[in-house]
Design a protein around this motif. Structure first.
Motif, PDB file in Angstrom:
ATOM      1  N   LYS A  76       0.867  -1.174   0.000  1.00 45.61           N
ATOM      2  CA  LYS A  76       0.000   0.000   0.000  1.00 45.61           C
ATOM      3  C   LYS A  76       0.910   1.231   0.000  1.00 45.61           C
ATOM      4  N   VAL A  77       0.701   2.108  -0.971  1.00 43.82           N
ATOM      5  CA  VAL A  77       1.568   3.271  -1.166  1.00 43.82           C
ATOM      6  C   VAL A  77       0.701   4.503  -1.342  1.00 43.82           C
ATOM      7  N   LYS A  78       1.153   5.645  -0.795  1.00 44.36           N
ATOM      8  CA  LYS A  78       0.488   6.914  -1.082  1.00 44.36           C
ATOM      9  C   LYS A  78       1.134   7.453  -2.349  1.00 44.36           C
ATOM     10  N   ASN A  79       0.315   7.728  -3.368  1.00 44.38           N
ATOM     11  CA  ASN A  79       0.869   8.243  -4.612  1.00 44.38           C
ATOM     12  C   ASN A  79       1.187   9.734  -4.473  1.00 44.38           C
ATOM     13  N   SER A  80       1.687  10.328  -5.553  1.00 38.73           N
ATOM     14  CA  SER A  80       2.115  11.728  -5.505  1.00 38.73           C
ATOM     15  C   SER A  80       0.963  12.694  -5.239  1.00 38.73           C
ATOM     16  N   PHE A  81      -0.271  12.223  -5.377  1.00 39.78           N
ATOM     17  CA  PHE A  81      -1.438  13.063  -5.101  1.00 39.78           C
ATOM     18  C   PHE A  81      -1.997  12.811  -3.704  1.00 39.78           C
ATOM     19  N   GLY A  82      -1.317  11.959  -2.927  1.00 41.07           N
ATOM     20  CA  GLY A  82      -1.740  11.678  -1.554  1.00 41.07           C
ATOM     21  C   GLY A  82      -2.775  10.582  -1.416  1.00 41.07           C
ATOM     22  N   HIS A  83      -3.136   9.916  -2.524  1.00 40.51           N
ATOM     23  CA  HIS A  83      -4.126   8.844  -2.475  1.00 40.51           C
ATOM     24  C   HIS A  83      -3.439   7.499  -2.270  1.00 40.51           C
ATOM     25  N   ALA A  84      -4.023   6.663  -1.426  1.00 44.27           N
ATOM     26  CA  ALA A  84      -3.465   5.330  -1.174  1.00 44.27           C
ATOM     27  C   ALA A  84      -3.848   4.403  -2.326  1.00 44.27           C
ATOM     28  N   GLU A  85      -2.892   3.595  -2.758  1.00 36.53           N
ATOM     29  CA  GLU A  85      -3.152   2.596  -3.794  1.00 36.53           C
ATOM     30  C   GLU A  85      -2.306   1.367  -3.513  1.00 36.53           C
ATOM     31  N   ILE A  86      -2.763   0.228  -4.027  1.00 28.81           N
ATOM     32  CA  ILE A  86      -2.014  -1.020  -3.879  1.00 28.81           C
ATOM     33  C   ILE A  86      -1.158  -1.204  -5.132  1.00 28.81           C
ATOM     34  N   ARG A  87       0.135  -1.436  -4.936  1.00 28.72           N
ATOM     35  CA  ARG A  87       1.051  -1.644  -6.056  1.00 28.72           C
ATOM     36  C   ARG A  87       1.800  -2.950  -5.869  1.00 28.72           C
ATOM     37  N   TYR A  88       2.202  -3.533  -6.988  1.00 31.38           N
ATOM     38  CA  TYR A  88       3.124  -4.659  -6.930  1.00 31.38           C
ATOM     39  C   TYR A  88       4.513  -4.120  -6.626  1.00 31.38           C
ATOM     40  N   LYS A  89       5.267  -4.888  -5.835  1.00 32.39           N
ATOM     41  CA  LYS A  89       6.637  -4.511  -5.486  1.00 32.39           C
ATOM     42  C   LYS A  89       7.556  -5.663  -5.873  1.00 32.39           C
ATOM     43  N   VAL A  90       8.610  -5.355  -6.636  1.00 29.35           N
ATOM     44  CA  VAL A  90       9.565  -6.367  -7.077  1.00 29.35           C
ATOM     45  C   VAL A  90      10.965  -5.960  -6.635  1.00 29.35           C
ATOM     46  N   THR A  91      11.831  -6.966  -6.516  1.00 25.39           N
ATOM     47  CA  THR A  91      13.214  -6.722  -6.123  1.00 25.39           C
ATOM     48  C   THR A  91      14.120  -7.062  -7.292  1.00 25.39           C
ATOM     49  N   THR A  92      15.116  -6.215  -7.523  1.00 18.95           N
ATOM     50  CA  THR A  92      16.096  -6.460  -8.578  1.00 18.95           C
ATOM     51  C   THR A  92      17.432  -5.852  -8.182  1.00 18.95           C
ATOM     52  N   LYS A  93      18.462  -6.163  -8.925  1.00 20.75           N
ATOM     53  CA  LYS A  93      19.787  -5.588  -8.691  1.00 20.75           C
ATOM     54  C   LYS A  93      19.840  -4.192  -9.300  1.00 20.75           C
ATOM     55  N   VAL A  94      20.536  -3.291  -8.615  1.00 22.80           N
ATOM     56  CA  VAL A  94      20.783  -1.935  -9.095  1.00 22.80           C
ATOM     57  C   VAL A  94      22.284  -1.695  -9.029  1.00 22.80           C
ATOM     58  N   ILE A  95      22.804  -1.004 -10.031  1.00 18.31           N
ATOM     59  CA  ILE A  95      24.210  -0.583  -9.996  1.00 18.31           C
ATOM     60  C   ILE A  95      24.233   0.941 -10.049  1.00 18.31           C
ATOM     61  N   MET A  96      24.838   1.534  -9.014  1.00 20.16           N
ATOM     62  CA  MET A  96      25.061   2.984  -8.940  1.00 20.16           C
ATOM     63  C   MET A  96      26.488   3.206  -8.486  1.00 20.16           C
ATOM     64  N   PHE A  97      27.211   4.083  -9.161  1.00 18.07           N
ATOM     65  CA  PHE A  97      28.600   4.383  -8.814  1.00 18.07           C
ATOM     66  C   PHE A  97      29.442   3.115  -8.783  1.00 18.07           C
ATOM     67  N   GLY A  98      29.121   2.138  -9.642  1.00 20.38           N
ATOM     68  CA  GLY A  98      29.891   0.904  -9.719  1.00 20.38           C
ATOM     69  C   GLY A  98      29.604  -0.089  -8.604  1.00 20.38           C
ATOM     70  N   VAL A  99      28.664   0.227  -7.725  1.00 15.42           N
ATOM     71  CA  VAL A  99      28.323  -0.659  -6.612  1.00 15.42           C
ATOM     72  C   VAL A  99      26.978  -1.322  -6.921  1.00 15.42           C
ATOM     73  N   GLU A 100      26.931  -2.650  -6.769  1.00 20.63           N
ATOM     74  CA  GLU A 100      25.693  -3.393  -7.026  1.00 20.63           C
ATOM     75  C   GLU A 100      25.024  -3.755  -5.709  1.00 20.63           C
ATOM     76  N   PHE A 101      23.711  -3.561  -5.652  1.00 23.61           N
ATOM     77  CA  PHE A 101      22.948  -3.924  -4.460  1.00 23.61           C
ATOM     78  C   PHE A 101      21.514  -4.242  -4.872  1.00 23.61           C
ATOM     79  N   ASP A 102      20.795  -4.931  -3.983  1.00 21.68           N
ATOM     80  CA  ASP A 102      19.388  -5.244  -4.220  1.00 21.68           C
ATOM     81  C   ASP A 102      18.533  -4.033  -3.870  1.00 21.68           C
ATOM     82  N   ALA A 103      17.492  -3.816  -4.666  1.00 19.61           N
ATOM     83  CA  ALA A 103      16.576  -2.709  -4.393  1.00 19.61           C
ATOM     84  C   ALA A 103      15.164  -3.129  -4.755  1.00 19.61           C
TER      85      ALA A 103
END
Length: 143
Positions: A76-103
């Motif tokens: 459950k997430v509040k969107n940019s307009f302040g309304h609550a909505e249900i969203r799917y959430k997934v996990t994946t690898k991210v690389i920033m500044f040469g560092v890899e981590f899960d996000a």
């Protein structure tokens, strides 16, 4: 040591084959989000699987592939307009500044927004400090 980042940074999502896409830093958001124009939950071999497409054809980084994940949940997430909505959430690898981590990313329609990816506090905590006057410090650090 925490790295200094700007208000927008280039990130890579290697599992999704997306390289150097721009993410807007949003210290007001806890969870990160990414534009998604198609999402469908299906059953495959007795397991629930999420199928989705991120970004959109007009984005030059778009790879057109339907991605799949067995590692997902709903949030459950509040969107940019302040309304609550249900969203799917997934996990994946991210690389920033040469560092890899899960996000974690929530999947949502950001077609009316300027930035298809928001990077929230959960990604930033313990890793980065934000300088709002700067952009793409990761690119500048390679020079």
């Amino acid at each position: 040591m925490k790295k200094l980042i700007g208000r927008r940074e280039k990130i890579t999502l290697p599992e999704w084959n997306l390289k150097n896409v721009t993410g807007k830093i949003d210290t007001g958001a806890y969870t990160s989000s990414i534009h998604c124009e198609y999402v469908e939950e299906k059953e495959e071999g007795g397991k629930k699987v999420l199928f989705f497409k991120v970004l959109e054809p007009s984005d030059k980084k778009y790879n057109g592939k339907i991605l799949r994940s067995e590692n997902y949940s709903q949030k459950k997430v509040k969107n940019s307009f302040g309304h609550a909505e249900i969203r799917y959430k997934v996990t994946t690898k991210v690389i920033m500044f040469g560092v890899e981590f899960d996000a974690e990313f929530t999947l949502t329609d950001r077609s009316k927004m300027r930035n298809p990816i928001l990077l929230g506090r959960k990604i930033l905590i313990g890793r980065f400090i934000v300088d709002v006057q700067e952009v793409n410090l990761s690119k500048k650090s390679l020079k």
